[in-house]
Scaffold this active site. Structure first.
Site, PDB file in Angstrom:
ATOM      1  N   ASN A 215       0.843  -1.196   0.000  1.00 29.16           N
ATOM      2  CA  ASN A 215       0.000   0.000   0.000  1.00 29.16           C
ATOM      3  C   ASN A 215       0.879   1.247   0.000  1.00 29.16           C
ATOM      4  OD1 ASN A 215       0.525   0.823   2.862  1.00 29.16           O
ATOM      5  ND2 ASN A 215      -0.325  -1.210   3.215  1.00 29.16           N
ATOM      6  N   ASP A 288      -4.141  -6.221   4.985  1.00 28.30           N
ATOM      7  CA  ASP A 288      -5.153  -7.049   5.644  1.00 28.30           C
ATOM      8  C   ASP A 288      -5.065  -8.512   5.192  1.00 28.30           C
ATOM      9  OD1 ASP A 288      -6.176  -4.959   7.109  1.00 28.30           O
ATOM     10  OD2 ASP A 288      -7.543  -4.324   5.522  1.00 28.30           O
ATOM     11  N   LYS A 298       8.481 -17.077 -10.800  1.00 25.71           N
ATOM     12  CA  LYS A 298       7.748 -15.942 -11.358  1.00 25.71           C
ATOM     13  C   LYS A 298       6.530 -16.453 -12.152  1.00 25.71           C
ATOM     14  CE  LYS A 298       8.287 -11.956 -14.306  1.00 25.71           C
ATOM     15  NZ  LYS A 298       9.060 -11.323 -15.358  1.00 25.71           N
ATOM     16  N   PRO A 314      -2.530 -11.669  10.393  1.00 26.18           N
ATOM     17  CA  PRO A 314      -2.781 -11.481  11.828  1.00 26.18           C
ATOM     18  C   PRO A 314      -2.892  -9.993  12.138  1.00 26.18           C
ATOM     19  CG  PRO A 314      -0.468 -11.969  11.439  1.00 26.18           C
ATOM     20  CD  PRO A 314      -1.168 -12.133  10.115  1.00 26.18           C
ATOM     21  N   ASP A 315      -3.644  -9.643  13.173  1.00 23.66           N
ATOM     22  CA  ASP A 315      -3.681  -8.256  13.631  1.00 23.66           C
ATOM     23  C   ASP A 315      -2.563  -8.102  14.671  1.00 23.66           C
ATOM     24  OD1 ASP A 315      -4.296  -5.841  15.131  1.00 23.66           O
ATOM     25  OD2 ASP A 315      -6.167  -5.827  13.986  1.00 23.66           O
ATOM     26  N   ILE A 316      -1.523  -7.392  14.278  1.00 24.31           N
ATOM     27  CA  ILE A 316      -0.327  -7.297  15.125  1.00 24.31           C
ATOM     28  C   ILE A 316      -0.661  -6.582  16.437  1.00 24.31           C
ATOM     29  CG2 ILE A 316       2.013  -6.335  15.255  1.00 24.31           C
ATOM     30  CD1 ILE A 316       1.967  -6.628  12.090  1.00 24.31           C
ATOM     31  N   PHE A 332      -3.608   3.385  15.660  1.00 23.46           N
ATOM     32  CA  PHE A 332      -4.008   4.419  14.711  1.00 23.46           C
ATOM     33  C   PHE A 332      -5.178   3.881  13.896  1.00 23.46           C
ATOM     34  CE2 PHE A 332      -1.058   8.016  14.465  1.00 23.46           C
ATOM     35  CZ  PHE A 332      -0.221   7.654  15.507  1.00 23.46           C
ATOM     36  N   LYS A 346     -12.689   0.112  18.013  1.00 20.95           N
ATOM     37  CA  LYS A 346     -11.329  -0.443  17.918  1.00 20.95           C
ATOM     38  C   LYS A 346     -10.590  -0.374  19.246  1.00 20.95           C
ATOM     39  CE  LYS A 346     -10.778   0.033  13.076  1.00 20.95           C
ATOM     40  NZ  LYS A 346     -10.312   0.775  11.933  1.00 20.95           N
ATOM     41  N   LYS A 350      -9.417  -3.997  20.402  1.00 16.99           N
ATOM     42  CA  LYS A 350      -7.968  -4.278  20.438  1.00 16.99           C
ATOM     43  C   LYS A 350      -7.369  -3.986  21.814  1.00 16.99           C
ATOM     44  CE  LYS A 350      -7.528  -3.292  15.486  1.00 16.99           C
ATOM     45  NZ  LYS A 350      -6.593  -3.221  14.359  1.00 16.99           N
TER      46      LYS A 350
END
Ligand code: C5P
Length: 410
Positions: A215, A288, A298, A314-316, A332, A346, A350
């Site tokens: 991203n 995600d 390749k 995974p959500d770190i 964030f 959130k 979290k």
């Protein structure tokens, strides 16, 4: 720094060594960085570079003599010692280190160093064999035990032809050291003794050996926070994804690639009893999803259409938070609507202490921009109203965020 002038006053001590020529470039950098500079040169230094050069660069007469009747009437050794906010000796020769370590006051530089309350930094530069000498090393340790700040020499090819440690760091590195120490003495050390781990930048998920999913995150916010935490006195470890940014001075940086890789490093750091983590700040833009399996070769463009088989990463932040209830957790979020509702969701999901939300529907802030604006939300038990941080540079936002973190961390 109690004097009227807003400029920080620096005494640059130059001693005798071939690296003395670099001190001229360094003096120039100090002036450009808006410091007021006075130079003290030892006799040895004057064999390599002339006082006139330094006078022309700093706009001040260079000080060379201890027992100079004229100088003692104006800027004598005690006045100089009181004038200085900081002293930096670059290069510092083995001889000057020995004289300083034994408390000699046999020339102007050593006498001023004895008579000052200003922090003293010293950057030894000499032949690698001399630098390795036990007597030199013992003097360096002694000086450090007296509160002198060592700027360690670099390794590499030396003017004498030897290769090894003993090179004077480049002028911009010396400047980074002095700026770091100035901040440590002028900014409230609200995070002193804390270890902060920060994730930053984009993760990179391999599709095959040459392609990846990622991203547009630049990592700027995380790097700005690393600097702000460091300036507030914290020890900072930065887990950096895919970024094109220089490592902030005195920050420990670990480069990672994928989300799994980032999680692995975060878990290792947060389970290290040697350096416990007090605060975890997740600014990374973690992908995600990742490919179920990266192709070993390749992928050829034979098919008209192709589908990538993706699995959730995974959500770190959530993982580290769940495993470490004692760590102060900062997340964030980027939202386009119902900011408060999603932020609160959130925070709870979290188990965070603080969440900072950007409004990503605005094009003038966020990802690639140098500016940011956000609203900071706090976990319910703090009973703290949300704090809006209006549009400012990411450095300024980071400073404000660090102040909020420091208010709440125990
Ligand atoms: O759920 P969302 O992606 O909006 O959460 C954003 C916050 O969670 C950020 O602090 C981000 O760094 C962190 N995060 C994470 N691991 C993920 C996804 C997000 O640490 N896989």
């Amino acid at each position: 720094m109690t004097h009227q002038s807003t400029k920080v006053r620096i005494i640059l001590g130059i001693t005798g060594g071939i690296a003395a020529y670099k001190a001229a470039f360094f003096a120039r950098l100090l002036i450009k960085a808006d410091f007021e500079v006075r130079v003290i040169m030892t006799q040895g230094a004057q064999a390599f570079i002339t006082p006139l050069t330094l006078q022309a660069l700093t706009g001040n007469k260079v000080h060379t003599e201890l027992l100079d009747a004229e100088a003692e009437l104006g800027m004598g050794h005690i006045e100089l010692a009181k004038w200085a906010d900081f002293i930096i000796i670059a290069p510092a020769s083995a001889n000057t280190l020995a004289r300083l370590a034994s408390g000699c006051a046999d020339d102007l530089l050593t006498t001023v160093c004895l008579a000052t309350t200003a922090p003293i930094l010293f950057a030894p530069a000499m032949n690698q064999q001399m630098w390795a000498n036990k007597a030199v090393q013992a003097n360096v340790q002694r000086l450090q035990s007296y509160g002198y700040h060592l700027i360690a020499p670099n390794s590499g090819e030396q003017a004498c032809g030897d290769v090894g440690a003993g090179r004077l760091p480049e002028p911009d590195e010396l400047l980074a050291h002095i700026e770091y120490h100035i901040k440590r003495h002028t900014i409230p050390q609200t995070l002193a003794g804390k270890h902060v781990v920060i994730t930053a930048g984009a993760t990179l998920e391999a599709i095959d050996p040459v392609r990846y999913l990622s991203n547009h995150s630049t990592g700027k916010m995380g790097f700005a926070l690393a600097r702000a935490c460091r300036d507030a006195g914290a020890t900072v470890t930065l887990i950096a994804g895919h970024v094109y940014l220089n490592t902030p001075f005195a920050v420990n940086r670990i480069d990672v690639s994928s989300a799994n890789n980032m999680l692995e490093v975060a878990e290792t750091l947060t389970s290290d009893p040697q350096l416990p983590v007090d605060i975890f700040i997740a600014t990374a833009a973690v992908a995600d999803y990742r490919t179920r399996e990266a192709a070993p070769q390749k992928i050829k463009k034979i098919q008209e259409q192709m589908t990538l088989d993706l699995v959730k990463n995974p959500d770190i932040l959530a993982t580290i938070s769940a495993d470490n209830p004692d760590i102060f957790m900062v997340g964030f979020a980027a939202e386009t609507q119902d900011v408060e509702k999603y932020a609160h969701g959130k925070l709870v999901a979290k188990k965070l202490d603080i969440i900072a939300c950007n409004d990503v529907s605005r094009s003038d802030i966020g990802f690639a921009s140098d500016d940011n604006a956000m609203t900071v939300f706090f976990a319910d038990h703090y009973q703290h109203q949300p704090v809006p941080l209006s549009k400012a540079s990411k450095d300024k936002i980071a400073e404000q965020l660090v102040a909020l973190i420091a208010q709440h961390v125990s």
